[in-house]
Design a protein around this motif. Sequence first.
Motif, short mmCIF file in Angstrom:
data_model
loop_
_atom_site.label_atom_id
_atom_site.label_comp_id
_atom_site.label_asym_id
_atom_site.label_seq_id
_atom_site.Cartn_x
_atom_site.Cartn_y
_atom_site.Cartn_z
N TRP A 287 58.93 -36.23 111.60
CA TRP A 287 59.97 -35.29 111.20
C TRP A 287 61.12 -35.94 110.45
O TRP A 287 61.73 -35.30 109.59
CB TRP A 287 60.53 -34.57 112.42
N PRO A 288 61.50 -37.19 110.69
CA PRO A 288 62.68 -37.74 110.03
C PRO A 288 62.57 -37.65 108.51
O PRO A 288 61.48 -37.75 107.94
CB PRO A 288 62.69 -39.21 110.50
N THR A 289 63.72 -37.48 107.88
CA THR A 289 63.73 -37.28 106.43
C THR A 289 63.31 -38.50 105.66
O THR A 289 63.12 -38.43 104.44
CB THR A 289 65.13 -36.85 105.97
N GLY B 274 54.38 -30.96 119.83
CA GLY B 274 55.75 -30.89 120.31
C GLY B 274 56.51 -29.66 119.90
O GLY B 274 57.65 -29.46 120.34
N LEU B 275 55.90 -28.80 119.07
CA LEU B 275 56.64 -27.65 118.55
C LEU B 275 56.92 -26.60 119.61
O LEU B 275 57.93 -25.89 119.54
CB LEU B 275 55.85 -27.01 117.40
N ARG B 276 56.06 -26.46 120.59
CA ARG B 276 56.22 -25.36 121.56
C ARG B 276 57.44 -25.56 122.45
O ARG B 276 58.07 -24.58 122.85
CB ARG B 276 54.95 -25.25 122.41
N ASP B 277 57.80 -26.81 122.74
CA ASP B 277 58.85 -27.06 123.73
C ASP B 277 60.09 -27.73 123.16
O ASP B 277 61.09 -27.87 123.87
CB ASP B 277 58.29 -27.94 124.86
N SER B 278 60.06 -28.14 121.90
CA SER B 278 61.18 -28.89 121.35
C SER B 278 61.89 -28.09 120.26
O SER B 278 61.30 -27.81 119.20
CB SER B 278 60.68 -30.23 120.77
N LEU B 279 63.14 -27.72 120.50
CA LEU B 279 63.93 -27.04 119.48
C LEU B 279 64.20 -27.97 118.30
O LEU B 279 64.27 -27.52 117.15
CB LEU B 279 65.25 -26.56 120.09
N ARG C 138 61.21 -27.91 116.04
CA ARG C 138 61.16 -26.67 115.27
C ARG C 138 62.15 -26.70 114.11
O ARG C 138 61.83 -26.25 113.00
CB ARG C 138 61.44 -25.47 116.18
N ALA C 139 63.33 -27.21 114.36
CA ALA C 139 64.32 -27.31 113.29
C ALA C 139 63.84 -28.26 112.20
O ALA C 139 64.02 -28.01 110.99
CB ALA C 139 65.66 -27.77 113.86
N GLU C 140 63.25 -29.39 112.62
CA GLU C 140 62.72 -30.34 111.63
C GLU C 140 61.62 -29.70 110.80
O GLU C 140 61.53 -29.90 109.59
CB GLU C 140 62.19 -31.59 112.35
N LEU C 141 60.75 -28.92 111.47
CA LEU C 141 59.67 -28.24 110.74
C LEU C 141 60.23 -27.25 109.73
O LEU C 141 59.73 -27.14 108.60
CB LEU C 141 58.73 -27.54 111.71
N ALA C 142 61.26 -26.50 110.13
CA ALA C 142 61.86 -25.54 109.20
C ALA C 142 62.37 -26.26 107.95
O ALA C 142 62.19 -25.78 106.82
CB ALA C 142 63.00 -24.80 109.90
N LEU D 240 56.58 -19.83 112.98
CA LEU D 240 57.47 -20.78 112.30
C LEU D 240 57.20 -20.87 110.81
O LEU D 240 57.95 -21.54 110.09
CB LEU D 240 57.32 -22.17 112.94
N GLY D 241 56.13 -20.22 110.33
CA GLY D 241 55.89 -20.18 108.89
C GLY D 241 54.80 -21.10 108.38
O GLY D 241 54.67 -21.27 107.17
N VAL D 242 54.00 -21.71 109.27
CA VAL D 242 52.88 -22.55 108.84
C VAL D 242 51.64 -21.67 108.70
O VAL D 242 51.22 -21.02 109.66
CB VAL D 242 52.63 -23.69 109.84
N GLN D 243 51.05 -21.66 107.52
CA GLN D 243 49.95 -20.74 107.23
C GLN D 243 48.58 -21.28 107.60
O GLN D 243 47.70 -20.52 108.00
CB GLN D 243 49.93 -20.42 105.72
#
Length: 665
Positions: free
Chosen positions: A147-149, A172-177, A180-184, A214-217
């Motif tokens: 996730w890091p930029t 880690g997406l189900r339990d980590s806010l 989720r923010a990094e994915l967005a 979350l928008g992943v197709q």
Amino acid sequence: MVTARAVPKLGDMDHSRAENNPPADSRLTTPGSALLPVFSISDRATIAYEVISRPPSDLDPIALAQRALDSAQQTSPAVLFVPCPQGIADSGAFQPAQLATRPGVVPSEVAWTLPRDGSIDEGSAIGDRAAELRAAGFLLALEAEGWPTVGHERILAVRPDYLLLRAELVAGLRDSLTARAELAGLISFAARLDVRLIARGVDDQATAMTLVALGVQFGSGEHLSAPLVLDGAVAVPGDQVVGPSWFRQHEPRKLEAPERAALVATRVADLPEHAVEAPADDTFAHALGEIAQRVQAEHDPMRILNVITELLPRIMPMSALAIFDASWETDTLRPLVVAGQDIEALRDQPFPMSKGITGWAFMRGLPYNCDNTVAHPAASTVPGTERDDATESLLVIPLVAGDHRIGVLDVWRNGANAFSTRDLEHCALVAHVTAAAWHNAQLYHQLEDRARTDSLTGLHNTRWWDEMAAQEAARVLRGGAEIGVLLLDLDHFKRVNDTGGHAAGDRTLRNVARTLRAAVRTGDEVVRFGGEEFLILLHESGMDGALRVAETVRHAVATMPHPEPGPPVTASVGVAVFPANGPTLDDAVRAADLAMYRAKAQGRNRVAAAEPAQPSTAAASPRRVRRTAVPTLTFALQAAPTCTAEHRSSLSTDLRPQPHSSDVP
């Protein structure tokens, strides 16, 4: 078919245990590859296959790549993800330009997955290989480091077509806010670069729903499919062993390039000028019945949507309305109809499926009542408009028929909390009727298209020709234009079947079809006219232009890769022009047919032009002779000799079959 376990998502087929394959130690001597399907998570349509080493080992990466490319014949037109590790980048034996000419390989359908570590700068081994692959027409994929930029710099350097999310990140997406923010942020970053995200490790329904929300197709994993192997000798427990026919039965969805999400011709409708009162239950039931009656027999989707646009505003107060269709090929929602206040800014402009309140609710797949569009966290400004802080309420109703999400209906009202639960239920009922009728219309057109399409090559078939020839001719005559007609026949095609079997013949025909499509313009038509015969219609083309294209086509077929073992493939091409070579398109095709046989008589692998039309004669083409000059049994009455005295003296007739005198060419 043998499979390590039943995979209901892939169809109900006979299966048995992969443990019945040869023992593991014998399989290690026959390394191969498996194909892990990549799906559109929402509707389970296959869009790609990822190559995995089988058995999991340190298989030579070049050998794995070669085996993987052999399977491209089966997976086309889906994208095939092939590993490109450091070992390939460092090898002088890896030649992308040569790989692009392998039989059955379409570079735009192969994505090489670059390693997530190692330098990719210009001058590095991986960087140079990536540039060579791009130059050869291949796609590129990249594994997300995390996730890091810091990983964004690598994405910018490669500009891949696909970004693969590792299973550890997805878990880690189900339990980590934070995740989720990094994915967005990553989704937004990738969208700006026209990069598609694919999530690995979609191993359960909860993960699939989280990714969609979350928008992943797109994704792959145990929840969607087991790995597929074409050779049971290399299967490991958990694999599904399939034959080539499996891929023909599970037709993939071909994704268009993101930049090809063209503008849409949106219809702008009017809402009633007078105020509409919320209907009583019996009034709504009557209106719903009228809607169902008018749309159930329609085969034109736009007529169905026009009925909804006309009748829904009469029974539901609203300030604006929009109906979108879901283009899964371009990952966009496209506005087909808009009506009402300040809504015209939406016209003609598709937007990403996961964008805004509409995209968010569409991906959830459930009717949604948004009581304040300004305050919603997914809210975004309509492109081309200034931000408006006036409060609105919005109903978003996904149009779903069975497992198919085909569009979305949006209804607005001014002010917050303007819609009731009853309004949502009424709108959802109308949407249900609409989706069912729309989906039936889509199925009708799909059946029509399949009936007009050759199943082996994907080209038009003779039914398309029978139905469309007269229309094409009428259009040309009205406009005073011309159509170039090319009739192509593969030379000595029987030798391909005799040498490599019918599977080699089928591969050759598919390769010829791809070659012909690539050699002509987008608007021209290519028809599989017979076993190894192809017809090409060149719009707005006279004889000079048609001859140039015919020579291009002949050369393209002669130089295309041919299956090993097997002889090279060439073609003889006859060229005619409608209406110069006959008053009907059929006449022009017969003239091209005569020219094609002249090309064969002159030595094959050449082009011949039709002779000028002779109105006073109606010579049959060799094609017609070939179809009629089959040895025919005719019965002739002949007088038999008088019997001897031992027999009864009589005169009889003898029915003896006599062959027709014509020879078979």
